[in-house]
Design an enzyme around this catalytic site. Sequence first.
Site, PDB file in Angstrom:
ATOM      1  N   PHE A 313       0.822  -1.209   0.000  1.00 30.15           N
ATOM      2  CA  PHE A 313       0.000   0.000   0.000  1.00 30.15           C
ATOM      3  C   PHE A 313       0.857   1.260   0.000  1.00 30.15           C
ATOM      4  O   PHE A 313       1.876   1.336   0.689  1.00 30.15           O
ATOM      5  CB  PHE A 313      -0.892   0.050   1.248  1.00 30.15           C
ATOM      6  CG  PHE A 313      -1.911  -1.038   1.331  1.00 30.15           C
ATOM      7  CD1 PHE A 313      -3.214  -0.834   0.892  1.00 30.15           C
ATOM      8  CD2 PHE A 313      -1.585  -2.278   1.861  1.00 30.15           C
ATOM      9  CE1 PHE A 313      -4.163  -1.837   0.977  1.00 30.15           C
ATOM     10  CE2 PHE A 313      -2.529  -3.292   1.951  1.00 30.15           C
ATOM     11  CZ  PHE A 313      -3.822  -3.073   1.505  1.00 30.15           C
ATOM     12  N   ASP A 314       0.416   2.244  -0.783  1.00 26.11           N
ATOM     13  CA  ASP A 314       0.885   3.618  -0.606  1.00 26.11           C
ATOM     14  C   ASP A 314       0.106   4.174   0.596  1.00 26.11           C
ATOM     15  O   ASP A 314      -0.923   3.615   0.974  1.00 26.11           O
ATOM     16  CB  ASP A 314       0.597   4.418  -1.875  1.00 26.11           C
ATOM     17  CG  ASP A 314       0.901   5.888  -1.693  1.00 26.11           C
ATOM     18  OD1 ASP A 314       2.010   6.203  -1.243  1.00 26.11           O
ATOM     19  OD2 ASP A 314       0.023   6.713  -1.988  1.00 26.11           O
ATOM     20  N   LYS A 315       0.589   5.253   1.184  1.00 26.37           N
ATOM     21  CA  LYS A 315      -0.090   5.786   2.371  1.00 26.37           C
ATOM     22  C   LYS A 315      -1.092   6.895   2.026  1.00 26.37           C
ATOM     23  O   LYS A 315      -2.299   6.732   2.171  1.00 26.37           O
ATOM     24  CB  LYS A 315       0.926   6.306   3.397  1.00 26.37           C
ATOM     25  CG  LYS A 315       0.292   6.863   4.677  1.00 26.37           C
ATOM     26  CD  LYS A 315       1.334   7.302   5.679  1.00 26.37           C
ATOM     27  CE  LYS A 315       1.980   8.604   5.287  1.00 26.37           C
ATOM     28  NZ  LYS A 315       1.050   9.768   5.363  1.00 26.37           N
TER      29      LYS A 315
END
Length: 608
Positions: A313-315
């Site tokens: 995941f990107d944040k």
Amino acid sequence: MITIQNWFSEHKKHLTISMTVLVAIAYLSRLTPYNLYNVSMIAIAALGGVPILLRAASALRYKIVSIEFLVSIAVISALFIGEYSEAGIVIWLFSLGDLLEEATLAKSRQSIQDLVNLAPKTALKITDLDSKTSEEVDVDEVELGDLLLVKTGSQVPVDGSVYQGDGHVNEASITGESKPSHKEVGTPVYAGTSLESGTLIVQAEKVGEDTTFGRLIELVEEAQDSKTKVQKLIDRFSQYYTPFVLLLALVVGFFTKDVRLATTILVLGCPGALVIGVPISTVTGIGSSAKSGIIAKGSAALDQLTKIDTFVFDKTGTLTTGKPSVSQVVNLTGNERDNLQLLASLEAESDHPLAKAINAYYDGDLFPVAKSEVVAGRGLAAQVNGANLLVGNERLMSENGIATAGIDLDPTGSHVYLAVNGKLALALAIADTLRSDALEQLAALRKIKPYKFVLLSGDQQTVVDAVARELNFDEAHGSLLPADKAAYIKSLQAGGHQVAFIGDGINDSPALATADLAIAMGSGTDVAIDVSDLVLVKDQFSQLPTAVRFANKTIANMRQNIAISLLTVALLFIGLFAGYVEMGLGMLIHELSILVVTANGMRLLRLT
């Protein structure tokens, strides 16, 4: 020949009805002194056999030995040995199954037609803004920058922003959320949505196929026409299977001298259910997911989703709401208001969520930017009002010999630093709240399968670690450049993992392109959505476990249809050689198997 084929295709329904009437006449005539049984069966064979023969000939022109070729040979052989009943019944059943198959596929594609029907056809183009005079034009005639009038009860014809007016828009066609969204000057609107109250003047920013709605339709259409590896394997199998059945019939006929048996092999060997089973699952599965706001760019994306064991995941904008705000300001050198003005002037040129937060925090006048340069993964360098600015993260400051140690900033927020003429002037903490359901939905994912969760971000490691702890991630890595994210994904793949990456920004593009499966949030940039294999249109985290469940059910349905198809052919051949199955009964069972796999595929339409 093409003209004749087109005529038969256009009148397929009427021809099948005529054949059905002839079947009834054939059997009823046996009860009268005028036995028309054989005549009716020959008429059926001729009426339905010609279009099948033409399709077989067309396939042979492209060196394809099709199912129609098998049926044609079988029917001609049956007529040759005087089995008029078998020839007629085979043609009738095949034609009936073909018509039902076509009708079913049309129904399963209804989700696409529903989307197309929702697309606006006309627009009210403003000709005089003061008097709000407008003229109705075809939506294809609308150009970028045009002002359009949208009245209560009508559709928004383009993607754009509200130029004048105020109202509530139902965006269910785009987001799936039926709750009206309030629109005022400056807020975005999307083509295909409906204005439930108020009057708006909208300035066109995207038109035609470039609109969000247009792209959704295009994505789903492309997806439904795509093929999984399973379907491609079935297509290749069919190419070899048909010649094999022909050869088997010739060998059996040669050694047994039983033409009827050889002909029956040709009829029973038609892999109709096998050919239709996978496409029907593909079309219905993708159609159902589209109605739920999950756009899979091909059934291959759903197939790959079932194999994923690691989610990366990107944040910002993915695990968080993507709407950060300034939570802390520490002024270090000079006047704070002056420093904020310099910082906001530069950030006004950026669409990054952190830049938007800074500009929302500062509400004063801005300076023009003389020149600016993006420093990938670090920040910006620019000249503003005669000063040399550096704006970015700790890494940018460190690489330019500017110390940031000892500044007490919120560890849970992203940190942005401003250096003016080589001296640190300002430090900010920008907090972005986590999506409210992120923890719950990640837990739901792990109930489906014990996935590994990894967080990759350009933020400081302390910020990334705080998020990872709150969401129970297995790994978390911060201060990464876009290339670093892609490299980390490659390392996971080298370790044997099947990796899905979920992101929403331009800087996520390398990681999205590298992953085995790229998933974009619906609020993401055009680049992220274009690169992705799966788009969560509603921009809701709950769509991720839903997408996994849809994928599992769709691929399972495909495999069920393959199993049904192969088992039917195997049992028919066993029954044939054991003496229990004849041509007419075999063809009936064969057509019933097509209906069974079709009905099984249609179950996917009920997915929610």
